[in-house]
Write a protein that holds these residues in place. Sequence first.
Motif, PDB file in Angstrom:
ATOM      1  N   PRO A 183      11.156  -4.690  15.293  1.00 19.91           N
ATOM      2  CA  PRO A 183      11.140  -5.020  13.864  1.00 19.91           C
ATOM      3  C   PRO A 183       9.819  -5.616  13.380  1.00 19.91           C
ATOM      4  O   PRO A 183       9.121  -6.298  14.126  1.00 19.91           O
ATOM      5  CB  PRO A 183      12.256  -6.068  13.720  1.00 19.91           C
ATOM      6  N   PHE A 184       9.497  -5.352  12.110  1.00 19.90           N
ATOM      7  CA  PHE A 184       8.316  -5.942  11.473  1.00 19.90           C
ATOM      8  C   PHE A 184       8.561  -7.421  11.164  1.00 19.90           C
ATOM      9  O   PHE A 184       9.709  -7.822  10.925  1.00 19.90           O
ATOM     10  CB  PHE A 184       8.024  -5.215  10.152  1.00 19.90           C
ATOM     11  N   PRO A 185       7.475  -8.212  11.101  1.00 17.77           N
ATOM     12  CA  PRO A 185       7.608  -9.616  10.705  1.00 17.77           C
ATOM     13  C   PRO A 185       8.221  -9.727   9.308  1.00 17.77           C
ATOM     14  O   PRO A 185       7.873  -8.965   8.399  1.00 17.77           O
ATOM     15  CB  PRO A 185       6.162 -10.126  10.698  1.00 17.77           C
ATOM     16  N   ASP A 214       7.823 -11.903   6.906  1.00 24.22           N
ATOM     17  CA  ASP A 214       6.891 -12.197   5.794  1.00 24.22           C
ATOM     18  C   ASP A 214       6.347 -10.918   5.178  1.00 24.22           C
ATOM     19  O   ASP A 214       6.168 -10.829   3.966  1.00 24.22           O
ATOM     20  CB  ASP A 214       5.688 -13.009   6.288  1.00 24.22           C
ATOM     21  N   TRP A 215       6.012  -9.971   6.025  1.00 22.65           N
ATOM     22  CA  TRP A 215       5.462  -8.708   5.517  1.00 22.65           C
ATOM     23  C   TRP A 215       6.546  -7.908   4.802  1.00 22.65           C
ATOM     24  O   TRP A 215       6.281  -7.274   3.781  1.00 22.65           O
ATOM     25  CB  TRP A 215       4.883  -7.868   6.662  1.00 22.65           C
ATOM     26  N   ARG A 216       7.745  -7.938   5.358  1.00 26.15           N
ATOM     27  CA  ARG A 216       8.836  -7.156   4.751  1.00 26.15           C
ATOM     28  C   ARG A 216       9.196  -7.662   3.353  1.00 26.15           C
ATOM     29  O   ARG A 216       9.816  -6.939   2.566  1.00 26.15           O
ATOM     30  CB  ARG A 216      10.080  -7.194   5.653  1.00 26.15           C
ATOM     31  N   PHE A 224       3.636  10.649   5.648  1.00 33.72           N
ATOM     32  CA  PHE A 224       4.394   9.516   6.188  1.00 33.72           C
ATOM     33  C   PHE A 224       3.474   8.302   6.281  1.00 33.72           C
ATOM     34  O   PHE A 224       2.438   8.357   6.941  1.00 33.72           O
ATOM     35  CB  PHE A 224       4.977   9.845   7.575  1.00 33.72           C
ATOM     36  N   THR A 225       3.883   7.206   5.612  1.00 34.86           N
ATOM     37  CA  THR A 225       3.062   5.987   5.663  1.00 34.86           C
ATOM     38  C   THR A 225       3.820   4.825   6.306  1.00 34.86           C
ATOM     39  O   THR A 225       3.454   3.668   6.135  1.00 34.86           O
ATOM     40  CB  THR A 225       2.546   5.600   4.260  1.00 34.86           C
ATOM     41  N   GLY A 226       4.880   5.166   7.014  1.00 30.29           N
ATOM     42  CA  GLY A 226       5.594   4.200   7.853  1.00 30.29           C
ATOM     43  C   GLY A 226       5.897   4.902   9.169  1.00 30.29           C
ATOM     44  O   GLY A 226       5.292   5.940   9.468  1.00 30.29           O
ATOM     45  N   ASP A 266       0.813  -1.225   0.000  1.00 29.85           N
ATOM     46  CA  ASP A 266       0.000   0.000   0.000  1.00 29.85           C
ATOM     47  C   ASP A 266       0.844   1.272   0.000  1.00 29.85           C
ATOM     48  O   ASP A 266       0.410   2.312  -0.487  1.00 29.85           O
ATOM     49  CB  ASP A 266      -1.050  -0.001   1.127  1.00 29.85           C
ATOM     50  N   ASP A 267       2.092   1.195   0.485  1.00 29.36           N
ATOM     51  CA  ASP A 267       3.019   2.329   0.373  1.00 29.36           C
ATOM     52  C   ASP A 267       3.359   2.580  -1.098  1.00 29.36           C
ATOM     53  O   ASP A 267       3.398   3.729  -1.555  1.00 29.36           O
ATOM     54  CB  ASP A 267       4.329   2.029   1.113  1.00 29.36           C
ATOM     55  N   LEU A 268       3.657   1.490  -1.811  1.00 27.66           N
ATOM     56  CA  LEU A 268       4.090   1.636  -3.209  1.00 27.66           C
ATOM     57  C   LEU A 268       2.925   2.055  -4.104  1.00 27.66           C
ATOM     58  O   LEU A 268       3.094   2.874  -5.014  1.00 27.66           O
ATOM     59  CB  LEU A 268       4.750   0.330  -3.683  1.00 27.66           C
ATOM     60  N   THR A 315      -7.842 -11.522  10.254  1.00 29.96           N
ATOM     61  CA  THR A 315      -6.732 -12.150  10.967  1.00 29.96           C
ATOM     62  C   THR A 315      -5.604 -11.124  11.076  1.00 29.96           C
ATOM     63  O   THR A 315      -5.709 -10.015  10.556  1.00 29.96           O
ATOM     64  CB  THR A 315      -6.186 -13.376  10.209  1.00 29.96           C
ATOM     65  N   ASN A 316      -4.518 -11.543  11.681  1.00 34.69           N
ATOM     66  CA  ASN A 316      -3.371 -10.644  11.828  1.00 34.69           C
ATOM     67  C   ASN A 316      -2.748 -10.277  10.492  1.00 34.69           C
ATOM     68  O   ASN A 316      -2.084  -9.257  10.370  1.00 34.69           O
ATOM     69  CB  ASN A 316      -2.325 -11.325  12.728  1.00 34.69           C
ATOM     70  N   SER A 317      -2.945 -11.095   9.472  1.00 31.68           N
ATOM     71  CA  SER A 317      -2.324 -10.766   8.182  1.00 31.68           C
ATOM     72  C   SER A 317      -3.303 -10.128   7.195  1.00 31.68           C
ATOM     73  O   SER A 317      -2.913  -9.757   6.091  1.00 31.68           O
ATOM     74  CB  SER A 317      -1.652 -11.994   7.570  1.00 31.68           C
ATOM     75  N   TRP A 357      -4.642   0.839   4.296  1.00 31.92           N
ATOM     76  CA  TRP A 357      -4.194   1.825   5.286  1.00 31.92           C
ATOM     77  C   TRP A 357      -3.579   3.087   4.635  1.00 31.92           C
ATOM     78  O   TRP A 357      -4.079   4.204   4.811  1.00 31.92           O
ATOM     79  CB  TRP A 357      -3.108   1.237   6.183  1.00 31.92           C
ATOM     80  N   ASP A 358      -2.446   2.852   3.934  1.00 36.80           N
ATOM     81  CA  ASP A 358      -1.669   3.991   3.415  1.00 36.80           C
ATOM     82  C   ASP A 358      -2.350   4.632   2.215  1.00 36.80           C
ATOM     83  O   ASP A 358      -2.188   5.834   1.966  1.00 36.80           O
ATOM     84  CB  ASP A 358      -0.266   3.531   2.995  1.00 36.80           C
ATOM     85  N   VAL A 359      -3.086   3.823   1.479  1.00 41.63           N
ATOM     86  CA  VAL A 359      -3.766   4.355   0.298  1.00 41.63           C
ATOM     87  C   VAL A 359      -4.879   5.317   0.731  1.00 41.63           C
ATOM     88  O   VAL A 359      -5.082   6.366   0.115  1.00 41.63           O
ATOM     89  CB  VAL A 359      -4.296   3.203  -0.585  1.00 41.63           C
TER      90      VAL A 359
HETATM   91  O1  AGV Z   1      -0.281  -0.757  10.462  1.00 42.87           O
HETATM   92  C1  AGV Z   1      -0.454  -0.483   9.128  1.00 42.87           C
HETATM   93  C2  AGV Z   1       0.861  -0.189   8.413  1.00 42.87           C
HETATM   94  C3  AGV Z   1       0.601   0.556   7.102  1.00 42.87           C
HETATM   95  O2  AGV Z   1       1.523   1.616   6.937  1.00 42.87           O
HETATM   96  N1  AGV Z   1       1.670  -1.364   7.983  1.00 42.87           N
HETATM   97  C4  AGV Z   1       1.089  -1.789   6.707  1.00 42.87           C
HETATM   98  C5  AGV Z   1       0.728  -0.492   5.996  1.00 42.87           C
HETATM   99  O3  AGV Z   1       1.727  -0.193   5.034  1.00 42.87           O
HETATM  100  C6  AGV Z   1       1.963  -2.431   8.946  1.00 42.87           C
HETATM  101  C7  AGV Z   1       1.054  -3.626   8.959  1.00 42.87           C
HETATM  102  C8  AGV Z   1       0.048  -3.918   9.881  1.00 42.87           C
HETATM  103  N2  AGV Z   1      -0.545  -5.107   9.554  1.00 42.87           N
HETATM  104  C9  AGV Z   1       0.064  -5.583   8.424  1.00 42.87           C
HETATM  105  C10 AGV Z   1       1.075  -4.680   8.040  1.00 42.87           C
HETATM  106  C11 AGV Z   1      -0.147  -6.754   7.622  1.00 42.87           C
HETATM  107  N3  AGV Z   1      -1.100  -7.654   7.914  1.00 42.87           N
HETATM  108  N4  AGV Z   1       0.643  -6.925   6.542  1.00 42.87           N
HETATM  109  C12 AGV Z   1       1.590  -6.032   6.234  1.00 42.87           C
HETATM  110  N5  AGV Z   1       1.841  -4.903   6.949  1.00 42.87           N
END
Ligand code: AGV
Length: 311
Positions: free
Chosen positions: A73-75, A77-79, A125-127, A14-16, A240-242, A247-249
Amino acid sequence: MKKNIYFNHDGGVDDLISLFLLLKMENVKLTGVSVIPADCYLEPAVFASRKIIDRFGQGDLDVAESNSRGKNPFPKDWRMHAFYVDALPILNESGKVETPVAEKPAHLHMIDCLRATEGKTTLLFTGPLTDLARALDVAPDIEEKIERLVWMGGTFREAGNVAEPEHDGTAEWNVFWDPEAAGRVWESKIEIDLVALESTNQVPLTVDVRNRWAAERKYIGVDFLGQCYAMVPPLVHFATNSTYYLWDVLTTAFVGNSDLVKVKRINSIVHTNGPSQGRTVETDEGRQVNLVYDVNRDEFFDYITELAKQA
Ligand code: AGV
Ligand code: CA
């Protein structure tokens, strides 16, 4: 009159997509772009950004790399998502990358861009806010050049979106990654518009939305939306958590068209330590922020799809 926008993002899908949409907004002048390795790996996110500018933008931008590091740090898989976007054929058709990498790191690049731009600039800022916090420490004078900060971050609901050991789940991830940076920005006098989970929860990625983009894939920009949102999980039966939201859009769409949302003033603080670190709390003792708490979902999806058709 075009609005000056400086965009700092962290390379998620969503950032890109946000970068792509900014390049298509007639009322926006993008003055600078930087990438922080929070919810992404830096190299693919910077490559993807440069290629999106090459493919969908016009001239004179460079992309700055952040050397900031977060506390949480972020998970992984998401990175990884930035690698998938960077590999899309539509971004690699030309076989070359023309938009340069900036010489300076992101926070110094932002200072230069703010100073070099006539009038004031809106920060998008979207991070996490790490680069802004560092820039304010190095060059406090830039506050005067900042029109406002529009940030995807925070929530005042009971549940955030962090599910990590040693945390109580009340924080939103962009605050949690570097809570002290948010605390530093809260101490400034910058006007803050917060696009928090209150509104972003109303715009999940769903199969309906995907199908709409699939049906209009004859437009190259709508196809690009569809390809990118094929990489991340939609909301089907339950969140779910994933589960992926826009969000950023939404945050970026708010910059282009503030009529899509409802905003109210509140006062808030940020927890910088302990099991609630990264939590934003409404309290009279806190600093003022403008909370985006509601969105017209249908108008939002129409708006971004129409922008994508301009590509
Ligand atoms: O918390 C939302 C932020 C946004 O800037 N990010 C993703 C968006 O780019 C982190 C995030 C939270 N849950 C996520 C995230 C998920 N399920 N997958 C990827 N990133
Ligand atoms: Ca992000």
